[in-house]
Design a protein around this motif. Structure first.
Motif, PDB file in Angstrom:
ATOM      1  N   ASP A 235       0.820  -1.216   0.000  1.00  0.00           N
ATOM      2  CA  ASP A 235       0.000   0.000   0.000  1.00  0.00           C
ATOM      3  C   ASP A 235       0.849   1.258   0.000  1.00  0.00           C
ATOM      4  O   ASP A 235       0.502   2.254  -0.646  1.00  0.00           O
ATOM      5  N   ASN A 236       1.971   1.242   0.728  1.00  0.00           N
ATOM      6  CA  ASN A 236       2.827   2.428   0.773  1.00  0.00           C
ATOM      7  C   ASN A 236       3.406   2.763  -0.597  1.00  0.00           C
ATOM      8  O   ASN A 236       3.512   3.932  -0.964  1.00  0.00           O
ATOM      9  N   VAL A 237       3.801   1.751  -1.353  1.00  0.00           N
ATOM     10  CA  VAL A 237       4.323   2.002  -2.694  1.00  0.00           C
ATOM     11  C   VAL A 237       3.272   2.696  -3.555  1.00  0.00           C
ATOM     12  O   VAL A 237       3.576   3.613  -4.333  1.00  0.00           O
ATOM     13  N   ARG A 238       2.028   2.312  -3.406  1.00  0.00           N
ATOM     14  CA  ARG A 238       0.949   2.901  -4.207  1.00  0.00           C
ATOM     15  C   ARG A 238       0.649   4.344  -3.836  1.00  0.00           C
ATOM     16  O   ARG A 238      -0.059   5.039  -4.568  1.00  0.00           O
ATOM     17  N   LEU A 239       1.171   4.800  -2.713  1.00  0.00           N
ATOM     18  CA  LEU A 239       0.960   6.182  -2.291  1.00  0.00           C
ATOM     19  C   LEU A 239       2.025   7.127  -2.847  1.00  0.00           C
ATOM     20  O   LEU A 239       1.894   8.340  -2.724  1.00  0.00           O
ATOM     21  N   LEU A 240       3.067   6.570  -3.474  1.00  0.00           N
ATOM     22  CA  LEU A 240       4.182   7.381  -3.937  1.00  0.00           C
ATOM     23  C   LEU A 240       3.881   8.113  -5.230  1.00  0.00           C
ATOM     24  O   LEU A 240       3.231   7.571  -6.141  1.00  0.00           O
ATOM     25  N   ALA A 241       4.387   9.332  -5.335  1.00  0.00           N
ATOM     26  CA  ALA A 241       4.387  10.063  -6.598  1.00  0.00           C
ATOM     27  C   ALA A 241       5.506   9.535  -7.485  1.00  0.00           C
ATOM     28  O   ALA A 241       6.323   8.701  -7.064  1.00  0.00           O
ATOM     29  N   GLU A 258       4.737  -8.085   0.919  1.00  0.00           N
ATOM     30  CA  GLU A 258       4.906  -8.273  -0.526  1.00  0.00           C
ATOM     31  C   GLU A 258       5.148  -6.932  -1.193  1.00  0.00           C
ATOM     32  O   GLU A 258       4.470  -5.941  -0.899  1.00  0.00           O
ATOM     33  N   LEU A 259       6.120  -6.902  -2.084  1.00  0.00           N
ATOM     34  CA  LEU A 259       6.446  -5.692  -2.820  1.00  0.00           C
ATOM     35  C   LEU A 259       5.932  -5.830  -4.246  1.00  0.00           C
ATOM     36  O   LEU A 259       6.299  -6.772  -4.961  1.00  0.00           O
ATOM     37  N   ASP A 260       5.083  -4.906  -4.656  1.00  0.00           N
ATOM     38  CA  ASP A 260       4.549  -4.896  -6.015  1.00  0.00           C
ATOM     39  C   ASP A 260       5.574  -4.197  -6.911  1.00  0.00           C
ATOM     40  O   ASP A 260       5.577  -2.976  -7.048  1.00  0.00           O
ATOM     41  N   LEU A 261       6.447  -4.993  -7.517  1.00  0.00           N
ATOM     42  CA  LEU A 261       7.539  -4.415  -8.297  1.00  0.00           C
ATOM     43  C   LEU A 261       7.061  -3.602  -9.500  1.00  0.00           C
ATOM     44  O   LEU A 261       7.606  -2.520  -9.768  1.00  0.00           O
ATOM     45  N   PRO A 262       6.062  -4.064 -10.274  1.00  0.00           N
ATOM     46  CA  PRO A 262       5.607  -3.219 -11.380  1.00  0.00           C
ATOM     47  C   PRO A 262       5.117  -1.847 -10.919  1.00  0.00           C
ATOM     48  O   PRO A 262       5.363  -0.835 -11.582  1.00  0.00           O
ATOM     49  N   SER A 263       4.432  -1.806  -9.766  1.00  0.00           N
ATOM     50  CA  SER A 263       3.963  -0.527  -9.244  1.00  0.00           C
ATOM     51  C   SER A 263       5.131   0.376  -8.871  1.00  0.00           C
ATOM     52  O   SER A 263       5.134   1.580  -9.152  1.00  0.00           O
ATOM     53  N   MET A 265       8.215   0.184 -10.104  1.00  0.00           N
ATOM     54  CA  MET A 265       8.929   0.541 -11.318  1.00  0.00           C
ATOM     55  C   MET A 265       8.189   1.615 -12.113  1.00  0.00           C
ATOM     56  O   MET A 265       8.811   2.525 -12.681  1.00  0.00           O
ATOM     57  N   ALA A 266       6.866   1.520 -12.147  1.00  0.00           N
ATOM     58  CA  ALA A 266       6.080   2.501 -12.887  1.00  0.00           C
ATOM     59  C   ALA A 266       6.254   3.901 -12.303  1.00  0.00           C
ATOM     60  O   ALA A 266       6.177   4.901 -13.025  1.00  0.00           O
ATOM     61  N   ARG A 267       6.502   3.967 -11.014  1.00  0.00           N
ATOM     62  CA  ARG A 267       6.696   5.260 -10.354  1.00  0.00           C
ATOM     63  C   ARG A 267       8.162   5.686 -10.348  1.00  0.00           C
ATOM     64  O   ARG A 267       8.476   6.777  -9.878  1.00  0.00           O
ATOM     65  N   ARG A 268       9.033   4.810 -10.835  1.00  0.00           N
ATOM     66  CA  ARG A 268      10.465   5.037 -10.722  1.00  0.00           C
ATOM     67  C   ARG A 268      10.812   5.374  -9.276  1.00  0.00           C
ATOM     68  O   ARG A 268      11.579   6.296  -8.984  1.00  0.00           O
ATOM     69  N   GLY A 269      10.217   4.583  -8.394  1.00  0.00           N
ATOM     70  CA  GLY A 269      10.371   4.822  -6.965  1.00  0.00           C
ATOM     71  C   GLY A 269      11.484   3.994  -6.356  1.00  0.00           C
ATOM     72  O   GLY A 269      12.134   3.185  -7.025  1.00  0.00           O
ATOM     73  N   SER A 270      11.691   4.198  -5.073  1.00  0.00           N
ATOM     74  CA  SER A 270      12.714   3.449  -4.356  1.00  0.00           C
ATOM     75  C   SER A 270      12.240   3.165  -2.936  1.00  0.00           C
ATOM     76  O   SER A 270      11.421   3.891  -2.381  1.00  0.00           O
ATOM     77  N   VAL A 271      12.774   2.084  -2.386  1.00  0.00           N
ATOM     78  CA  VAL A 271      12.491   1.697  -1.009  1.00  0.00           C
ATOM     79  C   VAL A 271      13.793   1.737  -0.229  1.00  0.00           C
ATOM     80  O   VAL A 271      14.800   1.143  -0.635  1.00  0.00           O
ATOM     81  N   ILE A 272      13.781   2.462   0.884  1.00  0.00           N
ATOM     82  CA  ILE A 272      14.944   2.610   1.751  1.00  0.00           C
ATOM     83  C   ILE A 272      14.556   2.055   3.116  1.00  0.00           C
ATOM     84  O   ILE A 272      13.441   2.282   3.590  1.00  0.00           O
ATOM     85  N   ALA A 273      15.455   1.326   3.740  1.00  0.00           N
ATOM     86  CA  ALA A 273      15.186   0.798   5.077  1.00  0.00           C
ATOM     87  C   ALA A 273      16.415   1.012   5.942  1.00  0.00           C
ATOM     88  O   ALA A 273      17.539   0.761   5.507  1.00  0.00           O
ATOM     89  N   THR A 274      16.208   1.492   7.159  1.00  0.00           N
ATOM     90  CA  THR A 274      17.341   1.798   8.016  1.00  0.00           C
ATOM     91  C   THR A 274      17.074   1.386   9.458  1.00  0.00           C
ATOM     92  O   THR A 274      15.927   1.208   9.869  1.00  0.00           O
ATOM     93  N   THR A 275      18.154   1.233  10.213  1.00  0.00           N
ATOM     94  CA  THR A 275      18.097   1.137  11.665  1.00  0.00           C
ATOM     95  C   THR A 275      19.079   2.164  12.224  1.00  0.00           C
ATOM     96  O   THR A 275      19.926   2.696  11.497  1.00  0.00           O
ATOM     97  N   LEU A 276      18.971   2.427  13.507  1.00  0.00           N
ATOM     98  CA  LEU A 276      19.849   3.402  14.146  1.00  0.00           C
ATOM     99  C   LEU A 276      20.737   2.754  15.199  1.00  0.00           C
ATOM    100  O   LEU A 276      21.951   3.009  15.262  1.00  0.00           O
ATOM    101  N   ARG A 277      20.180   1.874  16.021  1.00  0.00           N
ATOM    102  CA  ARG A 277      20.868   1.377  17.202  1.00  0.00           C
ATOM    103  C   ARG A 277      22.197   0.684  16.900  1.00  0.00           C
ATOM    104  O   ARG A 277      23.183   0.879  17.609  1.00  0.00           O
ATOM    105  N   ASP A 278      22.228  -0.121  15.845  1.00  0.00           N
ATOM    106  CA  ASP A 278      23.425  -0.920  15.592  1.00  0.00           C
ATOM    107  C   ASP A 278      24.389  -0.270  14.603  1.00  0.00           C
ATOM    108  O   ASP A 278      25.320  -0.910  14.129  1.00  0.00           O
ATOM    109  N   ARG A 279      24.217   1.010  14.310  1.00  0.00           N
ATOM    110  CA  ARG A 279      25.190   1.687  13.456  1.00  0.00           C
ATOM    111  C   ARG A 279      26.520   1.853  14.190  1.00  0.00           C
ATOM    112  O   ARG A 279      26.551   1.963  15.418  1.00  0.00           O
ATOM    113  N   PRO A 280      27.616   1.906  13.466  1.00  0.00           N
ATOM    114  CA  PRO A 280      28.902   2.182  14.117  1.00  0.00           C
ATOM    115  C   PRO A 280      28.868   3.509  14.854  1.00  0.00           C
ATOM    116  O   PRO A 280      28.136   4.432  14.482  1.00  0.00           O
TER     117      PRO A 280
END
Length: 337
Positions: A235-241, A258-263, A265-280
């Motif tokens: 659902d989040n991917v579908r909210l992207l411009a 589940e990631l809807d890859l065609p959706s 790709m059609a938006r030329r979007g990207s998914v970023i995922a991060t954590t903070l606690r275990d960073r150097p």
């Protein structure tokens, strides 16, 4: 000293106040007498055995505190050649009041922390409520930077009434962005709107996708900051411009989706995922230096403020975890030693 320890992985009942050894500040560290500790969802995961502390961190939970400098460790030595310039750090002395980002151990009467991970609390500031800010500010700022949120772009904060979400709404508003947010129920929506959100969607009563389309003339948003996790991925991917970025910073609804890859790709979007606690340590020091320079002034002038649901005694840590898991909390819960 007293600390809230996890006696074994499990529910809130495994949290117990026990006596543990007093910490000693190491090189470049300060010892803090804790005034308050923030309660975060990562603490719930740690208690359940799903998010162990990084090497060297105390075994008990707590990712942020506020307190008073009680003692200083030995000063850090010169920079190792070729290591690059270290992040600037504040000059502290005993008696100073600070908020601090931790790798763990905040549910206690004392903590040690590297000076580079502290934020100064001025005499006129509320040192107790300052404990609600370090983890959220570092998380939000680092992820807005990772998402390259540019002037004129629109941000959607999924979970605008939470500890991180309430800070994200205020910070993005203070930086001049148009802010959309989700929250559950009329009261929470009203509170999030008062924090600066331009549009607040009641996810219990409204279709979020339709509301976002209506609010953006069908375009979608440039960045989604998401604490929900796997099940919300599609659902989040579908909210992207077009060219939009989804930044996943939490797993409140689960670890897989589940990631809807065609959706995407059609938006030329990207998914970023991060954590903070275990960073150097050097990365976290750089993030906190950035927060001190760019974000902390917004706190000091009142444009970004801590949203505190309740202050509770340290012994009530089990009740705090129950409330947070049940979705009862607006902003942050604080534990007071």
């Amino acid at each position: 000293m007293r600390a809230v320890v996890v006696t074994s992985p499990g529910g809130p009942d495994v949290l117990r106040v026990q006596d543990v050894a007093d910490p000693e500040p190491g090189v470049g560290e300060v010892l803090l007498d804790v005034v308050a500790a923030g309660v975060n969802r990562a603490d719930l995961l740690q208690r359940a055995g799903h998010y162990p502390p990084p090497p060297g961190a105390p075994a008990w939970p707590g990712l942020e505190v506020s307190g008073v400098v009680a003692a200083m460790g030995p000063p850090a030595g010169p920079t190792v050649p070729g290591a690059g310039a270290p992040a600037p750090v504040p000059a502290l002395r005993p008696g100073d009041r600070v908020a601090a980002l931790l790798a763990g151990g905040g549910y206690a009467e004392r903590v040690t922390v590297d000076v580079s991970l502290t934020l100064p609390v001025p005499p006129e500031g509320d040192v107790v409520d300052a404990a609600a800010l370090p983890e959220a500010l570092a998380t939000v700022w680092s992820n807005l930077r990772a998402a390259r949120l540019a002037p004129g772009e629109t941000l959607l904060v999924q979970g605008g009434s939470g500890g991180v979400g309430s800070v994200a709404v205020q910070l993005a508003h203070a930086l001049g962005h148009r802010v959309l947010a989700t929250a559950g129920g009329p009261e929470r929506c009203a509170r999030v709107r008062a924090l600066g959100a331009d549009v607040v969607v009641d996810h219990r009563a409204q279709d979020v996708a339709q509301a976002v389309r209506d609010a953006t003339d069908g375009r979608g948003v440039d960045v989604v900051l998401d604490v929900l996790g796997g099940p919300a991925l599609r659902d989040n991917v579908r909210l992207l411009a077009e060219g939009g970025r989804l930044v996943v910073i939490g797993l409140q609804q689960g670890r897989r989706g589940e990631l809807d890859l065609p959706s995407l790709m059609a938006r030329r979007g990207s998914v970023i995922a991060t954590t903070l606690r275990d960073r150097p340590g050097a990365q976290k020091a750089a993030i906190m230096a950035d927060v001190r320079e760019h974000v902390w002034p917004l706190v000091l002038d009142g444009r970004v403020r801590p949203v505190v649901h309740a202050r509770m005694p340290l012994a009530d840590a089990p009740r705090a975890h129950e409330a947070l898991a049940a979705g009862e909390v607006l902003g942050k819960l604080l534990l007071l030693p």
